[in-house]
Motif scaffolding. Structure first.
Motif, PDB file in Angstrom:
ATOM      1  N   ASP A 123       0.753  -1.352   0.089  1.00 59.34           N
ATOM      2  CA  ASP A 123      -0.155  -0.117   0.051  1.00 59.34           C
ATOM      3  C   ASP A 123       0.949   1.247  -0.195  1.00 59.34           C
ATOM      4  OD1 ASP A 123      -2.002   1.890   0.345  1.00 59.34           O
ATOM      5  OD2 ASP A 123      -2.346   1.708   2.460  1.00 59.34           O
ATOM      6  N   LEU A 124       1.180   1.860  -1.202  1.00 58.50           N
ATOM      7  CA  LEU A 124       2.326   2.867  -1.343  1.00 58.50           C
ATOM      8  C   LEU A 124       1.557   4.295  -1.133  1.00 58.50           C
ATOM      9  CD1 LEU A 124       4.057   1.575  -4.461  1.00 58.50           C
ATOM     10  CD2 LEU A 124       4.676   1.234  -2.098  1.00 58.50           C
ATOM     11  N   ALA A 125       0.207   4.240  -1.022  1.00 61.89           N
ATOM     12  CA  ALA A 125      -0.150   5.518  -0.917  1.00 61.89           C
ATOM     13  C   ALA A 125      -0.334   5.716   0.549  1.00 61.89           C
ATOM     14  CB  ALA A 125      -1.686   5.514  -1.525  1.00 61.89           C
ATOM     15  N   GLY A 126      -0.734   4.678   1.454  1.00 62.37           N
ATOM     16  CA  GLY A 126      -1.063   4.982   2.679  1.00 62.37           C
ATOM     17  C   GLY A 126       0.059   4.258   3.899  1.00 62.37           C
ATOM     18  N   SER A 127       0.683   3.460   3.311  1.00 65.68           N
ATOM     19  CA  SER A 127       1.557   3.154   4.489  1.00 65.68           C
ATOM     20  C   SER A 127       2.958   3.378   4.273  1.00 65.68           C
ATOM     21  CB  SER A 127       1.676   1.485   4.405  1.00 65.68           C
ATOM     22  OG  SER A 127       2.566   0.885   5.070  1.00 65.68           O
ATOM     23  N   LYS A 128       3.411   4.209   5.393  1.00 62.00           N
ATOM     24  CA  LYS A 128       4.901   4.556   5.326  1.00 62.00           C
ATOM     25  C   LYS A 128       5.750   3.539   5.300  1.00 62.00           C
ATOM     26  CE  LYS A 128       7.954   7.608   7.935  1.00 62.00           C
ATOM     27  NZ  LYS A 128       9.126   7.251   7.552  1.00 62.00           N
ATOM     28  N   GLU A 129       5.525   2.472   6.240  1.00 60.97           N
ATOM     29  CA  GLU A 129       6.364   1.259   6.186  1.00 60.97           C
ATOM     30  C   GLU A 129       6.562   0.600   4.670  1.00 60.97           C
ATOM     31  OE1 GLU A 129       6.666  -3.060   8.142  1.00 60.97           O
ATOM     32  OE2 GLU A 129       5.524  -1.528   9.002  1.00 60.97           O
ATOM     33  N   ASP A 130       5.492   0.459   3.878  1.00 60.37           N
ATOM     34  CA  ASP A 130       5.649  -0.030   2.666  1.00 60.37           C
ATOM     35  C   ASP A 130       6.357   0.882   1.578  1.00 60.37           C
ATOM     36  OD1 ASP A 130       4.133  -2.113   3.345  1.00 60.37           O
ATOM     37  OD2 ASP A 130       2.408  -1.363   2.341  1.00 60.37           O
ATOM     38  N   ARG A 131       6.304   2.379   1.901  1.00 60.59           N
ATOM     39  CA  ARG A 131       7.056   3.234   1.110  1.00 60.59           C
ATOM     40  C   ARG A 131       8.447   2.931   1.355  1.00 60.59           C
ATOM     41  NH1 ARG A 131       2.795   6.980   2.061  1.00 60.59           N
ATOM     42  NH2 ARG A 131       3.893   7.822   3.829  1.00 60.59           N
ATOM     43  N   ASP A 132       8.781   2.928   2.788  1.00 62.89           N
ATOM     44  CA  ASP A 132      10.170   2.697   3.344  1.00 62.89           C
ATOM     45  C   ASP A 132      10.835   1.558   2.521  1.00 62.89           C
ATOM     46  OD1 ASP A 132      10.046   5.141   4.738  1.00 62.89           O
ATOM     47  OD2 ASP A 132       9.491   4.079   6.572  1.00 62.89           O
TER      48      ASP A 132
END
Length: 185
Positions: free
Chosen positions: A43-52
């Motif tokens: 979930d790249l739009a909502g999850s900071k952990e996934d973006r990291d």
């Protein structure tokens, strides 16, 4: 690398590195990041952990690619050295063949090729180029007599062995003839 081709090769390398580096440098890691993110359903739009994790993946890809370049360059340098040594060996054989055939035009061409391959920096190459230069100079000063002494340097091992045995046989006959004259005289 042959010196006459160095500028073209260096220019092609610099151009391809700039084009591929500036265009594909950010594009390919971005494609890898997006593809893996989609595959793992991050979930790249909502999850900071996934973006990291996505950024870590992109950085890891870039670092892995850079480390793989060391292996590729090592293989390329090894292949270039092998090719260069083969070119030097071919130039050495061309020089020897030119000396054997006593063809001055072929010899001058072979000397120029050998110089372009830095043959004068090798042990055997320095000697053969020296002899070829001497032969070319002798030709320009005395004409056809330039190749009279070249046979010992250009003959095959078998030819030299046969020639040596013939000379030893002649020496033996001369000694025998001289010794038999001394006995009768």
């Amino acid at each position: 690398l042959v010196k006459s081709r160095y500028r073209k090769c260096a220019g092609a390398e610099l151009t391809s590195r700039n084009i591929l580096g500036y265009t594909c440098g950010p594009l390919i890691p971005g494609l890898v990041m997006d593809s893996v993110g989609t595959l793992l359903k991050w979930d790249l739009a909502g999850s900071k952990e996934d973006r990291d994790w996505q950024l870590c993946l992109g950085l890891g890809y870039v670092l892995a690619f850079n480390f793989s370049i060391v292996w590729v360059l090592n293989k390329a340098v090894g292949a270039a050295l092998v090719s260069f040594k083969e070119s030097q060996e071919a130039a050495l054989q061309k020089l020897q063949a030119a000396l054997q055939t006593e063809n001055i035009e072929l010899l001058e061409e072979a000397v120029n090729e050998a110089r372009g391959l830095d043959m004068h920096t090798t042990r055997d190459g320095e000697a053969v180029i020296g002899m070829a230069n001497e032969a070319v100079g002798s030709f320009h000063s005395s004409g056809r007599a330039w190749a009279e002494g070249a046979r010992a340097f250009t003959a095959s091992r078998e030819d030299l062995k046969i020639s040596m045995m013939t000379l030893e046989h002649r020496c033996f006959r001369c000694r025998f003839a001289r010794g038999s004259r001394g006995l009768h005289g």
